[in-house]
Design an enzyme around this catalytic site. Structure first.
Site, PDB file in Angstrom:
ATOM      1  CG  ASP A 210     -27.670  14.614  19.547  1.00 24.00           C
ATOM      2  OD1 ASP A 210     -26.501  14.174  19.516  1.00 24.00           O
ATOM      3  OD2 ASP A 210     -28.355  14.794  18.523  1.00 24.00           O
ATOM      4  CG  HIS A 283     -26.160  11.729  17.329  1.00 23.92           C
ATOM      5  ND1 HIS A 283     -25.565  12.975  17.359  1.00 23.92           N
ATOM      6  CD2 HIS A 283     -26.148  11.345  16.037  1.00 23.92           C
ATOM      7  CE1 HIS A 283     -25.224  13.330  16.120  1.00 23.92           C
ATOM      8  NE2 HIS A 283     -25.552  12.352  15.302  1.00 23.92           N
ATOM      9  CD  GLU A 346     -24.477  13.138  11.741  1.00 23.22           C
ATOM     10  OE1 GLU A 346     -24.167  13.933  10.860  1.00 23.22           O
ATOM     11  OE2 GLU A 346     -24.742  13.497  12.913  1.00 23.22           O
ATOM     12  CD1 TRP A 413     -30.634  11.819   7.619  1.00 23.65           C
ATOM     13  CD2 TRP A 413     -29.310  13.604   7.520  1.00 23.65           C
ATOM     14  NE1 TRP A 413     -29.409  11.432   8.085  1.00 23.65           N
ATOM     15  CE2 TRP A 413     -28.561  12.518   8.031  1.00 23.65           C
ATOM     16  CE3 TRP A 413     -28.680  14.850   7.362  1.00 23.65           C
ATOM     17  CZ2 TRP A 413     -27.217  12.631   8.390  1.00 23.65           C
ATOM     18  CZ3 TRP A 413     -27.339  14.957   7.720  1.00 23.65           C
ATOM     19  CH2 TRP A 413     -26.625  13.861   8.227  1.00 23.65           C
ATOM     20  CE1 TYR A 438     -32.225  18.206   7.546  1.00 24.28           C
ATOM     21  CE2 TYR A 438     -30.142  18.559   8.679  1.00 24.28           C
ATOM     22  CZ  TYR A 438     -31.196  17.735   8.331  1.00 24.28           C
ATOM     23  OH  TYR A 438     -31.225  16.443   8.789  1.00 24.28           O
ATOM     24  CG  ASP A 440     -29.237  23.421  10.814  1.00 20.71           C
ATOM     25  OD1 ASP A 440     -29.791  23.152   9.713  1.00 20.71           O
ATOM     26  OD2 ASP A 440     -28.363  22.690  11.323  1.00 20.71           O
ATOM     27  CD1 TRP A 488     -30.556  19.897  11.939  1.00 17.79           C
ATOM     28  CD2 TRP A 488     -30.534  18.658  13.797  1.00 17.79           C
ATOM     29  NE1 TRP A 488     -31.023  18.653  11.613  1.00 17.79           N
ATOM     30  CE2 TRP A 488     -31.013  17.872  12.735  1.00 17.79           C
ATOM     31  CE3 TRP A 488     -30.427  18.079  15.068  1.00 17.79           C
ATOM     32  CZ2 TRP A 488     -31.400  16.538  12.898  1.00 17.79           C
ATOM     33  CZ3 TRP A 488     -30.808  16.755  15.239  1.00 17.79           C
ATOM     34  CH2 TRP A 488     -31.278  15.999  14.160  1.00 17.79           C
ATOM     35  CD  GLU A 490     -25.774  21.292  15.769  1.00 19.78           C
ATOM     36  OE1 GLU A 490     -26.818  21.893  15.424  1.00 19.78           O
ATOM     37  OE2 GLU A 490     -25.431  20.186  15.282  1.00 19.78           O
TER      38      GLU A 490
HETATM   39  C1  TNX Z   1     -26.617  16.251  11.091  1.00 20.22           C
HETATM   40  S1  TNX Z   1     -29.430  15.502  10.407  1.00 20.22           S
HETATM   41  C2  TNX Z   1     -27.256  15.696  12.181  1.00 20.22           C
HETATM   42  C3  TNX Z   1     -27.427  16.488  13.413  1.00 20.22           C
HETATM   43  C4  TNX Z   1     -26.784  17.840  13.292  1.00 20.22           C
HETATM   44  C5  TNX Z   1     -27.088  18.404  11.929  1.00 20.22           C
HETATM   45  C6  TNX Z   1     -26.631  19.811  11.707  1.00 20.22           C
HETATM   46  C7  TNX Z   1     -28.991  14.376  11.327  1.00 20.22           C
HETATM   47  C8  TNX Z   1     -29.809  13.173  11.278  1.00 20.22           C
HETATM   48  N1  TNX Z   1     -27.905  14.499  12.112  1.00 20.22           N
HETATM   49  O1  TNX Z   1     -26.918  15.758  14.502  1.00 20.22           O
HETATM   50  O2  TNX Z   1     -27.273  18.663  14.301  1.00 20.22           O
HETATM   51  O3  TNX Z   1     -26.484  17.578  10.953  1.00 20.22           O
HETATM   52  O4  TNX Z   1     -27.150  20.352  10.511  1.00 20.22           O
END
Ligand code: TNX
Length: 550
Positions: A210, A283, A346, A413, A438, A440, A488, A490
């Protein structure tokens, strides 16, 4: 006593005996009566008690057919890791002799429960675990481990009689772990695999790259780990808090190919398939920090120190596609499973929009826009993986624009919409909608919890998740491979914090993934988890107590 009184008393007594017999036999640990369920999570398909108790002590033998000795060797090891703490002795393997108390492990291909299904039978003479394949024997042992008394006695233990026929609902029962935002040591990855196995989960989605760190050694491109696995410092507090503050501590780590082989073997021993994820085209800031020529601007950039979405994407030159394919070639050689996750989420298109070369590429390929270019790119990678007998899986963005090879699968997701669209167009899907999957997100009232990314996902909501949309036809349903919890990191900078977010929610997820809806029961689960908590305590797992209240 007068005769009439005696008769009444006798009748009453008979009634009591009769009634209690009726009550005992009818409550028969059935699914509808939560308090009478045996404490096993995920709850098995069919459970009956045998009204007998097996007394296990150090004279008990493990019995295996001679032909199965080598296949069952690991199973004997697992059994003994249960029994050594429970009775203070290792059980010996012996030949089958009917009078000896024993635990009999055998293959039986007439069971019709699939390779992960098993039959577990306990009566006063012993324990039988049988399955078509080692996978099922392993899961039978996992069930047995929850039936054993949680208290360690060091002498003999009583095991209650039960007959179970069990098989999983879904093929893909997954947990994910992000090791880019925070690196987790090899020892913890193994412990994490143990967590999956004890909950009968069979897929580990390993998020290896990432923006904030590249964590897998690639021999052909050493800078990916020399440069890409280190960031200068890390954000303190929440990403939302302004101004951003940093800890000033250089942070990094990666898995050598040797580490990875060891982890893959460890997973195989537990019937877990690892799905490695290499993120593209977004990413990718850590990779671009190591090889700026693979980025769009060519400029030097650091490994990202903050969370959120990075604008750095790979460029789409042929040499960059070659670079990615060379990386994937090494990844393929390390991971024997079918699926390779290529991210795809993303990827904001600002850099592609601003780049002359990219715009020219779009024109030359006769594409509509940058989104169509991403789709073209994913299809190229899909063909590459397919040619290498692998299957591509990616986040649901990869289906946003344009076509996808029929072999490719989607991980949904951003809610279930992406998954629904994919299944309806014939693609396989893993459901992992953020609202339910999720880990997190906060699991209890935010004010009293350690800092997390946000959201609110209590245990009961995880438990309530149904991965197959109601309106799905049989064919559409068959495209739902299964379900997965995502972690995740972070805001999770240590194994203890990961454990806190994963437990107890992993237990609820396991029941979503394994147990058929007719056997699911929230209040039953709440009663059954008490026993599992004792096992968590024996394993010194840092589970969340507040997570149990919601
Ligand atoms: C979105 S879920 C992301 C991650 C982040 C996460 C935090 C996804 C495919 N991408 O890069 O860590 O949200 O919840």
């Amino acid at each position: 006593m007068k005769i009439k009184q005696r008769l009444i008393l006798r009748a009453t007594l008979l009634n009591v005996v009769f009634l209690s017999f009726f009550l005992i036999s009818s409550c028969n640990w059935n699914k509808k009566s939560p308090m009478s369920q045996i404490s096993v999570i995920p709850y098995p398909d069919s459970v009956k008690k045998t009204n007998e108790v097996f007394l296990l002590d150090n004279r008990t033998k493990i019995v295996i057919e001679e032909a199965d000795y080598s296949t069952m060797e690991n199973m004997v090891k697992y059994l003994n890791t249960l029994f050594i703490p429970a009775i203070g002795a290792r059980l010996e393997v012996a030949e089958l002799r009917s009078k000896q108390p024993h635990i009999y492990l055998r293959f039986n291909n007439t069971l019709n429960l699939g390779k992960e299904g098993y039959h577990l039978f306990i009566n006063k003479k012993g324990i039988l675990i049988e399955s078509e394949a080692p996978n099922g024997i392993f899961y039978g042992i996992q069930t047995l481990s929850q039936i054993l008394p949680a208290k360690r006695s060091q002498t003999a233990i009583e095991i209650m009689g039960v007959e179970i026929y069990d098989q999983p609902r879904f093929l893909w029962r997954g947990m994910h772990l992000d090791v880019s935002r925070h690196y987790m040591p090899v020892s913890f990855i193994k412990r994490y695999l143990d967590f999956l196995a004890m909950h009968k989960l069979n897929t580990f989605h390993w998020h290896l790259t990432d923006d904030q760190g590249w964590r897998i050694e690639i021999k052909q491109y050493p800078r990916l780990t020399e440069i890409g696995s280190w960031r200068e410092e890390t954000l303190i507090g929440h990403y939302r808090d302004q101004p951003h503050q940093f800890d000033g501590i250089r942070y990094g780590g990666f898995y050598s190919q040797e580490d990875i082989r060891e982890i893959v073997r460890y997973a195989q021993d537990r019937f877990i398939t690892i799905v490695p994820e290499i993120e593209m085209p977004g990413h990718a800031q850590a990779a671009i920090a190591a090889y700026p020529e693979m980025g769009v601007t060519g400029e030097e950039v650091d490994v990202r120190k903050i969370w959120g979405i990075s604008p750095y994407l790979f460029n789409m030159e042929e040499s960059t596609l070659q670079f990615i394919q060379n990386i994937l070639t090494e990844v393929i050689s390390l991971f024997p499973g079918t699926f390779i996750h290529i991210g795809g989420d993303e990827a904001i298109k600002d850099q592609w929009k601003a780049s002359e070369q990219i715009q020219e590429k779009i024109k030359n390929l006769d594409l509509k826009d940058e989104h169509a270019l991403q789709s073209w790119f994913i299809q190229r990678i899909d063909s590459f993986l397919t040619a290498h007998l692998k299957r591509l899986i990616g986040w649901d963005e990869i289906l946003d624009d344009g076509l996808l090879g029929p072999n490719a699968a989607i991980m949904s997701w951003r809610g279930e919409e992406g998954g629904i669209k994919a299944a309806k167009s014939g693609h396989d899907v893993v459901m992992t909608p953020s609202d339910y999957c999720y880990f997190d997100y906060y699991q209890a009232d935010e004010e009293n919890e350690p800092l997390a990314i946000g959201g609110y996902l209590p245990l009961s909501k995880v438990y309530s998740y149904e991965p197959v949309p109601e309106e799905f036809s049989a064919v559409e349903s068959s495209h739902i491979l299964g379900v997965q919890g995502n972690v995740w990191t972070e805001y999770l900078d240590s194994p203890a914090k990961v454990e806190y977010m994963v437990f107890p929610r992993i237990a609820a997820l396991s029941e979503v993934a394994w147990t058929y809806p007719v056997n699911k029961n929230w209040s039953g689960f709440q009663a059954r988890i008490e026993k599992l908590l004792l096992i968590y305590e024996n394993m010194e797992i840092n589970y969340s107590k507040s997570g149990l209240q919601h």
